[in-house]
Design a protein around this motif. Sequence first.
Motif, short mmCIF file in Angstrom:
data_model
loop_
_atom_site.label_atom_id
_atom_site.label_comp_id
_atom_site.label_asym_id
_atom_site.label_seq_id
_atom_site.Cartn_x
_atom_site.Cartn_y
_atom_site.Cartn_z
N PRO A 1 30.88 53.60 33.01
CA PRO A 1 30.97 54.70 32.03
C PRO A 1 29.18 55.40 31.45
CG PRO A 1 31.95 53.27 29.95
CD PRO A 1 31.37 52.26 31.60
N PRO A 2 29.38 56.75 30.83
CA PRO A 2 28.26 57.67 30.81
C PRO A 2 27.71 57.52 29.27
CG PRO A 2 30.27 58.53 32.14
CD PRO A 2 30.55 57.49 32.28
N SER A 3 29.23 56.26 28.78
CA SER A 3 29.08 55.67 27.43
C SER A 3 28.24 54.83 27.00
CB SER A 3 30.25 55.65 26.57
OG SER A 3 31.06 54.82 26.94
N MET A 4 27.81 54.32 28.20
CA MET A 4 26.89 53.04 28.15
C MET A 4 28.29 52.20 27.22
SD MET A 4 24.14 53.43 30.45
CE MET A 4 23.03 52.19 30.03
N GLU A 5 28.48 52.30 27.11
CA GLU A 5 29.78 51.19 26.84
C GLU A 5 29.38 49.97 28.02
OE1 GLU A 5 33.17 52.99 25.57
OE2 GLU A 5 32.37 53.69 23.46
N ASP A 6 31.03 48.79 27.27
CA ASP A 6 30.79 48.02 28.90
C ASP A 6 32.38 47.67 28.94
OD1 ASP A 6 28.60 46.60 27.23
OD2 ASP A 6 30.66 45.27 26.64
N SER A 7 32.73 47.59 30.67
CA SER A 7 33.65 47.94 31.10
C SER A 7 34.37 46.42 31.97
CB SER A 7 33.27 48.86 32.21
OG SER A 7 32.31 48.70 33.15
N VAL A 8 35.82 46.79 32.34
CA VAL A 8 35.93 45.66 32.66
C VAL A 8 36.42 45.47 34.40
CG1 VAL A 8 38.05 43.62 33.27
CG2 VAL A 8 37.28 44.71 30.59
N ALA A 9 35.76 44.86 35.33
CA ALA A 9 36.42 45.09 36.55
C ALA A 9 37.03 44.20 37.28
CB ALA A 9 34.71 44.76 37.23
N THR A 10 38.05 44.13 38.22
CA THR A 10 38.89 43.71 38.55
C THR A 10 38.38 42.83 40.36
OG1 THR A 10 40.89 44.45 37.10
CG2 THR A 10 41.60 42.94 38.62
N CYS A 11 38.52 41.59 40.35
CA CYS A 11 38.43 41.33 41.96
C CYS A 11 39.33 41.96 42.34
CB CYS A 11 37.96 40.08 42.12
SG CYS A 11 38.07 39.85 44.04
N LEU A 12 39.68 43.45 43.52
CA LEU A 12 41.00 43.01 44.06
C LEU A 12 41.57 42.10 45.04
CD1 LEU A 12 40.08 46.73 44.90
CD2 LEU A 12 40.62 46.40 42.69
N GLU A 13 40.96 41.31 45.54
CA GLU A 13 41.67 40.66 46.14
C GLU A 13 41.97 38.83 45.32
OE1 GLU A 13 41.96 40.50 49.11
OE2 GLU A 13 40.89 41.93 50.25
N CYS A 14 41.73 38.71 44.57
CA CYS A 14 41.99 38.08 43.92
C CYS A 14 42.38 38.06 42.26
CB CYS A 14 41.10 36.78 43.84
SG CYS A 14 39.57 35.90 42.37
N GLN A 15 41.67 38.76 41.99
CA GLN A 15 42.27 39.53 40.42
C GLN A 15 41.70 38.93 39.29
OE1 GLN A 15 44.35 41.85 39.62
NE2 GLN A 15 44.05 42.34 42.48
N ALA A 16 40.59 38.23 39.80
CA ALA A 16 39.56 37.34 39.06
C ALA A 16 38.63 38.54 37.89
CB ALA A 16 38.20 37.46 39.41
N GLN A 17 38.58 38.92 36.94
CA GLN A 17 38.63 39.47 35.61
C GLN A 17 36.56 39.86 35.91
OE1 GLN A 17 41.63 41.17 33.28
NE2 GLN A 17 41.71 42.71 34.16
N TYR A 18 36.05 40.42 35.07
CA TYR A 18 34.77 40.86 34.98
C TYR A 18 34.53 41.21 33.67
CZ TYR A 18 33.68 37.76 39.27
OH TYR A 18 33.86 36.68 40.04
N ARG A 19 33.38 41.67 32.52
CA ARG A 19 32.86 42.22 31.61
C ARG A 19 31.71 42.85 32.98
NH1 ARG A 19 34.30 39.97 27.97
NH2 ARG A 19 35.43 40.70 27.27
N VAL A 20 31.69 43.81 32.41
CA VAL A 20 30.23 44.58 33.06
C VAL A 20 29.77 45.13 31.90
CG1 VAL A 20 29.13 46.36 34.91
CG2 VAL A 20 31.25 44.68 35.95
#
Length: 250
Positions: A168-187
Motif C-alpha cells: 500500500p502507498p502508506s508503506m504499511e505492512d500487508s499480507v500476501a497469500t499463495c493462491l496455490e496452497c494458501q500459505a500467508q506472508y507478511r510483506v
Amino acid sequence: MESTDTNRLRYAALELRMALEALVYERAKHYATDTSWNKLSKWQPKKLLRLLLEVDPHADKDAIISIGEPDQEGQPASIMHCLGRERVLKLEEIDSFYDRLGSYLHTPTKAQADAGAPESAGKILAKCRELAAILKEVFESQIINSDFKISSEIKCVRCGAKVYGRLPPSMEDSVATCLECQAQYRVMSLPDGQAEWQPITQPLQCSNKECMEEAWIFQQDIKPGIKWKCRKCGQQSRIILGISPVLGDE
C-alpha cells in the motif's frame, strides 16, 4: 424495469446481475500480472472478487486521485487538485444482490413454495432499483479502474508457486497469500522501495522432551493430523486432539 409485469422484472434482474459480473471481470483484467489467467477464469463474481482481495486488500475500495506540485522536492504538495473519485463495486454489495437477483430467475423449489408466496413484483422492483442506483454511481465515476501499484513477488517456500504481494502507498505492512496452497506472508515495505517477506508461522515444539526444538509451521497447517520431522533430533511429531480430566473447580 418500471413494468409491473413479473416476467419483465425478471429480465431486468438478469441484466442487472450480468452487469455485476461484467464490472468484476473488467476489474480483474488489471490483476493479470499478479496471478495466473487460470485463477482469473472464475465466472462467479463473488469468488473472483474474493480472489482479487487476496492479492490486493484494496481491490473493492473507492479511491480519490489528486495531483499537486510539491513545494520542496521529496515532500508532499501543500495544494492538491482533485482529478476525480472512483466508485468501486464492493464485495458486500455483490453478496447482497447477486444471489438474491438469481433467485428471481428460477422456478421456486418445493421447499420455497411451501414456505410462502413467491416474491411479489413490488419486492423485485425495489431490489432492482436499489442495485441500479449503485451501478449508476459506479458508471458515473470520473475515474474507472485506477491501478497504481507497488508490487513484489517471491517463490512460495511451501509449494514453490509464485506469490504476488501489493504494497500500500502508506508503506504499511500487508499480507500476501499463495493462491496455490494458501500459505500467508507478511510483506513489509522498506525505505529503498524494496520489500521484506516473512512467512506467517507458529512455533511448535518437538515432541521429544529431551530436544524441544521449535519448528515453524504455517498457521493454516496447524490442525489435527499434521506431521513434521524435527531438524535437530529427527523425531517425527504430529498434532492430535486430546481429552483431559477436569480437576477440582476448573
